[in-house]
Design a protein around this motif. Structure first.
Motif, PDB file in Angstrom:
ATOM      1  N   VAL A  92       0.838  -1.216   0.000  1.00  0.00           N
ATOM      2  CA  VAL A  92       0.000   0.000   0.000  1.00  0.00           C
ATOM      3  C   VAL A  92       0.864   1.254   0.000  1.00  0.00           C
ATOM      4  O   VAL A  92       0.467   2.299   0.507  1.00  0.00           O
TER       5      VAL A  92
ATOM      6  N   TYR B  76      -0.481   4.721  -1.136  1.00  0.00           N
ATOM      7  CA  TYR B  76      -1.288   5.579  -0.247  1.00  0.00           C
ATOM      8  C   TYR B  76      -0.420   6.668   0.375  1.00  0.00           C
ATOM      9  O   TYR B  76      -0.815   7.833   0.453  1.00  0.00           O
TER      10      TYR B  76
ATOM     11  N   ALA C  72      -2.518   8.847   5.140  1.00  0.00           N
ATOM     12  CA  ALA C  72      -2.464   7.454   4.680  1.00  0.00           C
ATOM     13  C   ALA C  72      -2.704   6.495   5.830  1.00  0.00           C
ATOM     14  O   ALA C  72      -3.407   5.477   5.688  1.00  0.00           O
TER      15      ALA C  72
ATOM     16  N   TYR D  35      -1.299  10.473  -0.359  1.00  0.00           N
ATOM     17  CA  TYR D  35      -2.008  11.232   0.676  1.00  0.00           C
ATOM     18  C   TYR D  35      -1.085  11.774   1.769  1.00  0.00           C
ATOM     19  O   TYR D  35      -1.523  12.547   2.618  1.00  0.00           O
TER      20      TYR D  35
END
Length: 396
Positions: free
Chosen positions: A53, A56, A65, A60
């Motif tokens: 991930v 993310y 995140a 962000y």
């Protein structure tokens, strides 16, 4: 009154209790990922799962995140607690079906398409032998998890039984056909037997049945008034009907005036309907049995299971009865064991070719796939070859 306590199995591992270890967010120096462990539904092994991930964090920022991913982790753990599994998530649920159920469906479907003798072989090799071996050695295996490694072990088991190369190859062919069906029906992704090579074919241990032996057999059967066996052997030698096909012939398939037997597609080995020519001698023998006055549903050479005779009957004779009668003739008349029942068909093909009948006609009469197969049958050992050639050798 004290509240009842929940009794859980004695275990120190969360995975043993619930079948998974909860998902957590892992923030490694190089990347972020959501990590969790879950049991494979077939092997029951705890398998680690990772979903990267990192995007993310890039999109962000670190703080936002983390908030979003904590929500994602909570939702994932809720799914895990409700029994969700990542395995085969995008696949048909058939990949999870156990072998006994899949084999049962395979045999049920094939029963509509295959001849009884072929079906018996599938029941034996797939429904009994393969299934039993899988239960004993890999009790939780499915068709989808039956790997090439397991396939190799199974064929090693077949070879270690001391089976012939022919039997080994037949087994390999049938189990491969089963797994090809599994792939077609979405019970497996690949055929684990596809790359296992067959063993070298063994040379057939059959020799041609000489004219002297055929005459000896004919005279013996005449003395015993065994018309049924005479007809059976004539059909194999002259009409080139396979012994198993002879067993399936019904009177509705016999056309005496037109001098042929119709071998239906569901009876023929190659599933091709054909007309097998009858000799005048065979027609005369059939008329002696009065088959024209009997119900058309009768079998030409049937009979009760307790008797070895071959006569028109409403009941089909047991599989292999003609072969058993041949073995008795062999024992009584003392002709070579290499002269097998099927040798009569080989001899018939060879004699037709030698008599000048063209290869294509013999191929069609014998129900062969190709001319190569027809000429191959002509290569069987002729015990009288040396004497025949010796008389024809020119002087130097």
């Amino acid at each position: 009154m004290p509240s009842p306590k929940l009794k859980l199995p004695q275990s120190n591992n969360v995975s043993d209790l619930f079948g998974y270890m909860p998902a957590v967010l892992k923030e490694y120096a190089d990347y972020w990922c959501i990590e969790y462990y879950v049991k494979h539904p077939v092997t029951q092994e705890l398998i680690r799962q990772r979903e990267k991930v990192q995007s993310y964090k890039t999109r962000y920022g670190t703080r936002e995140a983390r908030k979003l991913l904590r929500v994602a982790v909570s939702r994932l753990n809720l799914k895990l607690s409700q029994g969700w599994t990542p395995f085969f998530v995008h696949e048909d649920g058939r990949l999870l079906e156990r072998m006994p159920a899949v084999i049962e469906k395979f045999l049920k479907e094939k029963q509509r398409d295959l001849r009884p003798n072929t079906m018996r072989s599938y029941n034996s090799m797939i429904g009994n032998e393969l299934l039993q071996w899988a239960k004993e050695n890999y009790p939780v295996v499915t068709a989808s998890t039956f790997t090439r490694n397991i396939a190799v072990r199974y064929m090693d088991f077949i070879a270690e039984k001391g089976t012939s190369n022919t039997s080994y190859n037949n087994t390999r062919k049938m189990v491969s056909a089963f797994f090809s069906w599994c792939v077609e029906k979405c019970y497996a992704k690949e055929n684990p037997f596809e790359h296992i090579k067959p063993k070298r074919k063994e040379q057939k241990r059959r020799i041609l049945v000489t004219a002297d032996v055929r005459n000896m057999i004919t005279e013996h059967l005449r003395r015993e008034n065994n018309i049924g066996m005479q007809i059976a052997l004539n059909l194999v030698y002259q009409s080139l009907v396979r012994p198993k096909e002879v067993n399936e012939i019904q009177l509705k398939n016999v056309f005496l005036d037109e001098k042929y037997i119709l071998i239906p597609a569901n009876v023929a080995k190659n599933h091709n309907e054909r007309k097998a020519t009858l000799s005048d001698t065979t027609i005369e023998l059939m008329r002696k049995l009065g088959i024209e006055k009997l119900p058309k549903e009768y079998y030409l050479l049937g009979g009760n299971s307790n008797k070895q005779s071959l006569l028109p009957h409403k009941i089909k004779s047991s599989t292999g009865r003609i072969g058993k009668n041949w073995a008795k003739l062999q024992e009584r008349l003392q002709f070579p064991k290499e002269m097998q029942l099927y040798s009569l068909r080989d001899t018939g093909i060879t004699d037709l070719l030698k008599s000048g009948v063209d290869n294509l006609t013999v191929m069609q009469h014998a129900d062969h796939h190709s001319l190569e197969m027809t000429t191959k049958y002509a290569k069987h050992i002729d015990t009288g070859l040396v004497q025949k050639v010796n008389k024809l050798l020119p002087d130097f």
